[in-house]
Design an enzyme around this catalytic site. Sequence first.
Site, short mmCIF file in Angstrom:
data_model
loop_
_atom_site.label_atom_id
_atom_site.label_comp_id
_atom_site.label_asym_id
_atom_site.label_seq_id
_atom_site.Cartn_x
_atom_site.Cartn_y
_atom_site.Cartn_z
N LYS A 1 0.86 -1.19 0.00
CA LYS A 1 0.00 0.00 0.00
C LYS A 1 0.89 1.23 0.00
CE LYS A 1 -2.36 1.76 3.64
NZ LYS A 1 -2.04 3.19 3.53
N LYS B 1 -7.64 7.78 -1.28
CA LYS B 1 -8.84 8.33 -0.59
C LYS B 1 -9.47 9.47 -1.36
CE LYS B 1 -7.40 7.04 4.08
NZ LYS B 1 -5.97 6.72 3.95
N PHE B 2 -9.88 9.19 -2.60
CA PHE B 2 -10.57 10.19 -3.41
C PHE B 2 -11.85 10.63 -2.69
CE2 PHE B 2 -8.18 7.73 -6.59
CZ PHE B 2 -7.56 8.75 -7.30
N GLY C 1 -17.46 13.30 -9.47
CA GLY C 1 -17.03 12.29 -10.44
C GLY C 1 -16.03 12.81 -11.46
P1 5BU Z 1 0.37 2.52 10.46
O1 5BU Z 1 1.78 2.96 10.42
O2 5BU Z 1 0.22 0.99 10.51
O3 5BU Z 1 -0.44 3.18 11.54
O4 5BU Z 1 -0.19 2.99 9.05
C1 5BU Z 1 -1.52 2.75 8.67
C2 5BU Z 1 -1.73 3.14 7.23
O5 5BU Z 1 -3.09 2.87 6.89
C3 5BU Z 1 -1.47 4.60 6.90
O6 5BU Z 1 -0.94 4.65 5.59
C4 5BU Z 1 -2.85 5.23 6.91
O7 5BU Z 1 -2.97 6.28 5.97
C5 5BU Z 1 -3.75 4.08 6.52
N1 5BU Z 1 -5.10 4.11 7.13
C6 5BU Z 1 -5.32 3.99 8.48
O8 5BU Z 1 -4.38 3.87 9.27
N2 5BU Z 1 -6.60 3.98 8.97
C7 5BU Z 1 -7.68 4.11 8.18
O9 5BU Z 1 -8.82 4.06 8.64
C8 5BU Z 1 -7.43 4.24 6.78
C9 5BU Z 1 -6.14 4.23 6.29
BR1 5BU Z 1 -8.82 4.38 5.65
#
Ligand code: 5BU
Length: 276
Positions: A63, A96-97, A101
């Site tokens: 990701k 996260k758009f 549209g």
């Molecule tokens: P972490 O370092 O494990 O805390 O990173 C979590 C990743 O997942 C980070 O890139 C966030 O932008 C992403 N994320 C999140 O933590 N929680 C959410 O609800 C969403 C995305 Br949607």
Amino acid sequence: MSSKPQAQSYRARVKNFSNPTAKAILETVERKKSNLAVSVDVTKAEDLLSIIDGVGPYVCMIKTHIDILEDFDFSLIERLQHLSQKHDFLYFEDRKFADIGNTVALQYSNGVHKIASWAHLTNAHPVPGPSIIRGLSSVGLPLGRALLLLAEMSTKGSLAVGAYTTDAVRMARQHRDFVVGFIAQNRMEGLGARPEDDITNEDFLILTPGIGLESRGDSMGQQYRTPREAVYDSGCDIIIVGRGIYGTDPKAVGTMAAKAERYMAEGWAAYLERIA
Ligand code: 5BU
């Protein structure tokens, strides 16, 4: 029909999807016996590449937040693609758009990052309503890409709860060719289904962030659960781990690989326990 998706193997669920990216995700998870996605939030392209090369053997997915990079150049994409072939995983750009549209279609296909050209999977907030899916799918569907909706978030005080979450599931149900699942904390099976909705064969992939084995959160509202809590207790399909693996030192790739292997093992054990 057979049992609910959460009791089925990843392999058995391939047939539940028409979208080629959804099928590829499930096939990769099964082939590598890994339901681990590593989130690599670093600011230098060389760190991104070396971390991906280190954790690559243990993941089904990487990701990205490609806009975090300070030194992004489109030639990086070829190097990212080489790593995904070398280690057999897919890319999820966590973009996260959240706009109308027409705008999201331009953001997805154009700009410096040209996300649709390389990211197998991306995500969107349901807040603008179904038009956001139509905009993104006009670009992504012809390329075989897929979308997740943000139905819930891992942060303290998230507003994505209750009716908002239910409506996100309903929106996805109307666009199953392109929306293959959710970012969520729970398996929201059949949530908000109306009598006219045929949910007999409904299956969505649940990808869940906020996973950590050594901490319960950070100082900015993030909340962590263990892989077992996410996969076994809450029925999520893919765990997303960031700092729990790449930690604070972007150069300690050996340590990261060992941590990724541990998260992979815990995530897979929780899945085997779930389908047993
Ligand atoms: P972490 O370092 O494990 O805390 O990173 C979590 C990743 O997942 C980070 O890139 C966030 O932008 C992403 N994320 C999140 O933590 N929680 C959410 O609800 C969403 C995305 Br949607």
